[in-house]
Motif scaffolding. Structure first.
Motif, short mmCIF file in Angstrom:
data_model
loop_
_atom_site.label_atom_id
_atom_site.label_comp_id
_atom_site.label_asym_id
_atom_site.label_seq_id
_atom_site.Cartn_x
_atom_site.Cartn_y
_atom_site.Cartn_z
N PHE A 98 0.82 -1.22 0.00
CA PHE A 98 0.00 0.00 0.00
C PHE A 98 0.85 1.27 0.00
CE2 PHE A 98 -2.76 -3.31 1.72
CZ PHE A 98 -3.80 -3.23 0.80
N SER A 99 1.93 1.26 0.77
CA SER A 99 2.79 2.44 0.75
C SER A 99 3.45 2.60 -0.62
CB SER A 99 3.83 2.37 1.86
OG SER A 99 4.73 1.30 1.64
N LEU A 100 3.71 1.46 -1.26
CA LEU A 100 4.32 1.53 -2.59
C LEU A 100 3.32 2.04 -3.63
CD1 LEU A 100 6.41 -1.76 -2.52
CD2 LEU A 100 7.32 0.56 -2.62
N ILE A 101 2.07 1.60 -3.52
CA ILE A 101 1.04 2.12 -4.43
C ILE A 101 0.94 3.63 -4.26
CG2 ILE A 101 -1.47 2.22 -4.86
CD1 ILE A 101 -1.57 -0.79 -4.37
N ASN A 102 0.96 4.05 -3.00
CA ASN A 102 0.90 5.49 -2.75
C ASN A 102 2.07 6.21 -3.39
OD1 ASN A 102 1.91 7.89 -1.13
ND2 ASN A 102 -0.20 7.73 -0.39
N LYS A 103 3.26 5.70 -3.14
CA LYS A 103 4.45 6.40 -3.63
C LYS A 103 4.54 6.39 -5.16
CE LYS A 103 6.99 6.10 0.61
NZ LYS A 103 8.01 5.43 1.39
N ALA A 104 4.03 5.33 -5.76
CA ALA A 104 4.09 5.24 -7.21
C ALA A 104 3.03 6.13 -7.86
CB ALA A 104 3.90 3.79 -7.65
N TYR A 105 1.86 6.23 -7.26
CA TYR A 105 0.73 6.91 -7.93
C TYR A 105 0.16 8.05 -7.11
CZ TYR A 105 1.16 2.80 -10.83
OH TYR A 105 1.66 1.84 -11.67
N GLN A 106 0.98 8.64 -6.23
CA GLN A 106 0.45 9.74 -5.40
C GLN A 106 0.00 10.90 -6.27
OE1 GLN A 106 2.14 12.77 -5.05
NE2 GLN A 106 4.30 12.34 -5.45
N HIS B 25 -9.53 2.51 4.92
CA HIS B 25 -8.52 3.51 5.29
C HIS B 25 -7.23 2.79 5.64
CE1 HIS B 25 -7.14 7.37 7.17
NE2 HIS B 25 -6.35 6.52 7.78
N ILE B 26 -6.21 3.01 4.82
CA ILE B 26 -4.92 2.42 5.13
C ILE B 26 -3.88 3.52 5.21
CG2 ILE B 26 -3.07 0.91 4.27
CD1 ILE B 26 -5.24 -0.95 3.25
N SER B 27 -3.24 3.63 6.34
CA SER B 27 -2.24 4.68 6.44
C SER B 27 -0.90 4.06 6.81
CB SER B 27 -2.66 5.74 7.46
OG SER B 27 -2.36 5.34 8.75
N ASN B 28 0.14 4.57 6.22
CA ASN B 28 1.50 4.14 6.53
C ASN B 28 2.27 5.35 7.00
OD1 ASN B 28 2.00 1.20 5.85
ND2 ASN B 28 0.86 1.90 4.05
N GLU B 29 2.66 5.32 8.25
CA GLU B 29 3.36 6.45 8.82
C GLU B 29 4.75 6.02 9.28
OE1 GLU B 29 -0.66 8.62 10.49
OE2 GLU B 29 0.29 7.05 11.66
N THR C 236 -9.94 -0.01 8.97
CA THR C 236 -8.84 0.92 9.18
C THR C 236 -7.58 0.14 9.49
OG1 THR C 236 -10.33 2.55 10.13
CG2 THR C 236 -8.00 2.84 10.60
N ARG C 237 -6.51 0.53 8.86
CA ARG C 237 -5.21 -0.03 9.20
C ARG C 237 -4.28 1.15 9.42
NH1 ARG C 237 -1.96 -4.87 9.58
NH2 ARG C 237 0.13 -4.30 8.92
N ASN C 238 -3.88 1.37 10.67
CA ASN C 238 -2.94 2.42 10.98
C ASN C 238 -1.57 1.79 11.18
OD1 ASN C 238 -4.86 4.57 11.04
ND2 ASN C 238 -5.49 3.88 13.08
N GLY C 239 -0.71 1.94 10.22
CA GLY C 239 0.65 1.42 10.37
C GLY C 239 1.56 2.57 10.78
N LEU C 240 2.18 2.43 11.94
CA LEU C 240 2.99 3.53 12.46
C LEU C 240 4.35 2.99 12.88
CD1 LEU C 240 3.45 6.37 13.67
CD2 LEU C 240 2.15 5.64 15.67
N ASP C 241 5.40 3.45 12.22
CA ASP C 241 6.76 3.02 12.56
C ASP C 241 7.56 4.22 13.02
OD1 ASP C 241 5.82 0.75 11.41
OD2 ASP C 241 7.48 0.46 10.01
N VAL C 242 8.23 4.08 14.14
CA VAL C 242 9.14 5.13 14.58
C VAL C 242 10.52 4.51 14.75
CG1 VAL C 242 9.67 6.81 16.38
CG2 VAL C 242 7.30 6.38 15.75
N ILE C 243 11.48 5.09 14.09
CA ILE C 243 12.85 4.58 14.21
C ILE C 243 13.67 5.64 14.93
CG2 ILE C 243 14.87 3.78 12.93
CD1 ILE C 243 12.83 2.92 10.73
#
Lengths: 484, 418
Positions: B126-134, B223-227, B249-256
């Motif tokens: 999903f994040s890739l679809i977003n980045k490819a077709y934003q 709703h799919i979010s990648n944060e 809803t899918r809230n994906g949240l990564d903090v590095i």
């Protein structure tokens, strides 16, 4: 000059230097079949054991299922997968005839048992423990049989059970762990050589702790044990399983299946001390311990698993309870110690199906050296499990900065009346705790011992007395110089 | 990922517009997509969340206009950036005077800088679809050692039937800066649409960033979010995620956390009714010593709703003196509601204090009885207890105007007063 302060670094160092204490090899003839696995090998095992046709059918069914399965890789462990065609699937000690009395037993085998600290004579006289002793895969001695027989309790090797009580084996085998359950359970169901069988009749309270000692002896043979314990309505049994294994350089595979069936109002207490050879300090060798243990509780029944895990190079083990009957209870108490390059992925599954079922999971992990210690558990509340209750507590203690402690609990709740609590902590021994002890005149070595002991107490307290002593001894060996 | 039989992903994106000039980020994302499939429940990370039936649909990328009046938060006094179906709408947006904040289009983000920041992080389909077709999004810079005068409000609106909103944002909090971002998601005039959002950020040394995410989309939206947020040393990051909307809803949240002395705080509140499915997946990855993190997620699930929580704390080797706390608490209000909770700790350092807790249960009978015995009706007692339970999390929203807005919506939607 000897330093009289004992620091955590010393403890870690001691742990690293700690070698396996129980490594020795007994030299007696074994009847081993060639390596490899196919239908013919299974037929051969079955015929060597003079098994009835229905059991061979079951084995072949399991084998066919196994060939379609892939080895699971979801566990948090890394190892070179065993080559299943390079294992010999049957190994029996060098003699075929059954013993009439204790005197007939091969003296060398007696010696082995002595080294393990379980002299039969002494045990019979002093401890009141009936021992079903398994060297590699064939049960060679069973004691206290008569006394148990008077109560109608059946406690014998699996093969004897197949011969003498086929109706019970047929009825219960594979009902809790079906042969399609997982890769290793399928493999076990296909090639298991022997194991223990126990049946407690209705309303009987087994007067003594039943115990079995497993021991891997033949280099290059897999150990495929099968245990089936059936507690009929209103009965009680406490079953002990303990094991030590000799030094081996190649990895040995151990894929056991344990099935417990606790019928209405019955209770089974299953305690394990596991001390298979963990590999040397460099992480070479050691046993792969891939075990499927599961129990089924009917109405008002109870199953309690207690384990002290100190051995094996790789452990993959999740003793589980299926709480099918209303008001049934499942318990899991575990201490898992990993050192050097050991890896353990262990925990429990509690499946709540019946109403008012309750379960408790207490897991204590201790990691030292460069080991990885993982708790993985599942608590599943099904829609029909009204008022189900679960409490899980998973604590991890880290003794080295190269070791790892991980917690992966899965909690699935489909009933609103359930109450589930899970908590986990990960830390090292607190400097303040050691300081507190030292302040009161307890030296650092004793303090660490005290803390580790106290940390495991909750689990050890759940073991039968004599077993708790052995377990404590094992902990001491695994964490030598930290205790006492 | 699974072996691809016929490529569903490529079929899914077939009608999406490709811009004339294709940036490296888009190119890489497109390349990566061609070998991928949508996750099934056999994939560990998606074990409890089934997306198959949504991704079979054909969503449209449509530019539209919307009435922003009803979504504006009173007294928030924020830079208001409006995205309708993932397209940035300048005419609806209001940018206030603020020398600490500069707002650019996402395409103005320096690709080398970006590649360096996200190097080694993981992507999903999903994040890739977003980045490819934003179709738009903003790159926000908070200037060095400045405090933003106004909060930044990212307002996302869905309009039309079966539309997909692929907005992609990036926030750069420069050294020593401080800012607050409010992200809201609405869909009053939309049916069966799909919000596929990517929100990323880099919090540089000594900077502080607060994000409040409030999602109230209609109960037919996917709703799919990648944060993804990267923290440098001594930075502070707080994110509050409040979810009451969407069907799934899918809230994906990564903090590095890539520096010492950082503090990370994640809070979440989720309220499910009807057949809603709310999935919160979080990762805190501690790579350096002396950091603290705290995570608290609370859920109230009613009707046939499903709540999922998967929180992971990773402490890497030699990241000593870490204190990480994680908690997930759930209340089930109906017999048919369910919760799957998976709090995880993955610890490779020894001098740490990490703990997690997870509870699932119904409302405390004794507390209900106590309130009723004092003349409070069952309904009010229930409302009071839920409000107290979830109020803990809502109190983490420090912005009064936003908090008032949340309270108002909760009162309208659930009849709950705080």
């Amino acid at each position: 000059m000897m330093s009289n302060t004992y620091t955590e670094e010393d403890l870690a160092k001691n742990l690293e230097e700690q070698d396996y204490k129980y490594g020795f090899t007994s030299d007696f003839k074994s009847d081993t079949i060639p390596v490899g696995l196919n239908e013919d090998v299974i037929r051969l095992i079955s015929s060597k054991k003079e098994e009835p046709l229905w059991l061979l059918e079951k084995r072949l069914q399991a084998y066919r299922a196994w060939t379609t399965m892939v080895e699971p890789d979801w566990a948090h462990v890394n190892y070179k997968k065993p080559d299943f065609q390079a294992i010999s699937y049957y190994s029996a000690p060098g003699q075929t005839k059954k013993y009439e009395s204790w005197d007939d037993v091969d003296p060398e085998m007696k010696e082995t048992m002595k080294k393990l600290g379980i002299s039969m004579d002494e045990q019979q006289r002093l401890t009141g423990t009936a021992v079903d002793f398994v060297v590699d895969s064939v049960s060679v001695a069973t004691s206290f049989k008569k006394k148990l027989g008077e109560l109608g309790i059946i406690f014998c090797s699996f093969s004897e059970a197949v011969e003498n009580h086929p109706e019970l084996v047929k009825k219960y085998m594979g009902t809790v762990v079906p042969h399609t359950d997982n890769f290793y359970a399928a493999l076990n169901s296909a090639v298991f050589t022997d194991g223990s069988f126990c049946y407690i009749p209705k309303g009987v309270r087994c007067p003594m702790e039943l115990s079995t000692y497993f021991r891997i002896n033949e280099g290059g043979t897999g150990q495929f044990e099968r245990t089936l314990v059936i507690a009929d309505e209103g009965s009680y049994v406490s079953y002990l399983e303990g094991c030590t294994a000799p030094m081996r350089d190649e990895n040995q595979l151990h894929a056991a299946v344990v099935e417990l069936i606790s019928l209405d109002d019955a209770e089974i207490k299953y305690s394990t001390v596991q001390n298979w050879y963990p590999g040397n300090k460099e992480g070479v060798g050691g046993v792969f311990n891939f075990v499927t243990k599961r129990g089924l509780c009917e109405k008002n029944a109870k199953i309690s698993w207690t384990q002290v895990e100190t051995g094996s190079a790789v452990t993959w083990k999740y003793p589980s309870c299926i709480l099918k009957g209303d008001n049934s209870i499942g318990e899991f108490y575990s201490v898992a110690v990993t050192n050097h390059f050991q890896q353990a992925d262990t925990g429990s599954k509690m499946i709540h199906l019946g109403k008012n079922t309750s379960s408790t999971i207490i897991s204590k992990g201790i990691s030292a050296g460069q080991s990885q210690n993982t708790y993985r558990g599942l608590v599943q509340i099904h829609p029909g499990a009204d008022n189900a209750r679960n409490r899980s507590e998973c604590d991890s203690l880290l003794l080295s900065d190269r070791s790892g402690a991980h917690t992966f609990p899965y909690i699935e709740c489909k009933n609103s009346t359930a109450k589930i609590e899970h908590e986990a902590t990960t830390s090292k021994i607190g400097e303040d705790q050691i300081f507190y002890c030292q302040q009161r005149g307890i030296n650092e070595e004793k303090a660490i011992g005290l803390i580790v002991n106290g940390y495991c107490k909750e689990v050890l307290n759940n073991m039968p007395m004599e077993f708790a002593v052995e377990a404590q001894k094992l902990l001491e060996i695994s964490l030598e110089n930290s205790v006492g | 990922m699974e072996v691809v039989v016929d490529n569903k992903v490529l079929a899914f994106v077939a009608d999406f517009k490709k811009p004339e000039t294709i940036s490296d980020v888009r190119k890489q994302a497109m390349d990566a997509l061609s070998g991928m499939d949508f996750p099934t429940t056999r994939v560990e990370e998606w074990k409890y969340t089934r997306v198959a039936k949504y991704v079979k649909k054909k969503y449209k990328q449509v530019q539209a206009s919307a009435n922003v009046g009803e979504y504006t938060i009173a007294d928030l006094n924020a830079h208001q950036l409006v995205f309708v179906n993932g397209y940035y709408d300048e005419s609806l947006s209001t940018i206030l005077e603020d020398d600490a904040v500069s707002i650019h289009k996402i395409d103005d983000l320096n690709e080398e800088y970006y590649a360096d920041i996200v190097d080694g992080t993981s992507e999903n389909v999903f994040s890739l679809i977003n980045k490819a077709y934003q179709t738009g999004g903003v790159f926000i810079q908070i200037k060095k050692n400045k405090k933003a005068n106004h909060p930044i409000h990212l307002m996302h609106i869905l309009d039309g039937e079966e539309v997909i909103a692929n907005a992609r944002h990036f926030i750069q909090s420069e050294t020593g800066s401080k800012a607050e971002v409010v992200a809201t998601y609405h869909s009053k005039n939309s049916e069966n649409s799909f919000t596929n959002i990517v929100l990323e950020g880099h919090i540089e040394a000594n900077a502080s960033l607060t994000i409040n995410k409030f999602q109230t989309e209609a109960k037919n939206v996917l709703h799919i979010s990648n944060e993804l947020f990267i923290q440098d040393e001594s930075s502070n990051f707080l994110i509050n995620t409040i979810t009451t909307g969407a069907l799934l809803t899918r809230n994906g949240l990564d903090v590095i956390v890539e520096g010492e002395n950082c503090h990370t705080e994640m809070n979440g509140a989720y309220l499910g009714t009807e057949k809603q499915h709310i999935d919160n997946h979080t990762i805190i990855d501690q790579l350096y010593s002396h950091c603290t993190s705290s995570e608290a997620y609370k859920g109230v699930m009613d009707d046939k709703s499903v709540g999922v929580f998967n929180g992971k704390v990773i402490v890497r080797q030699d990241a000593q003196k870490i204190a990480a706390y994680q908690s997930n608490k759930n209340i089930l209000l109906s017999k048919t509601a369910s919760v799957n909770s998976k709090p995880e700790l993955e610890i490779y350092a020894d001098d740490v204090r990490c703990s997690h807790g997870s509870t699932i249960g119904e409302l405390d009978e004794e507390a209900m009885f106590y309130l009723q015995s004092r003349g409070i009706s069952a309904a009010s007692a229930r409302q009071l207890l839920i409000a107290a339970f979830i109020g803990d999390i809502l109190d983490k929203v420090q912005n009064e105007a936003l908090r008032a807005n949340i309270d108002k919506l909760f009162l309208e939607d659930f009849g709950w007063k705080f």
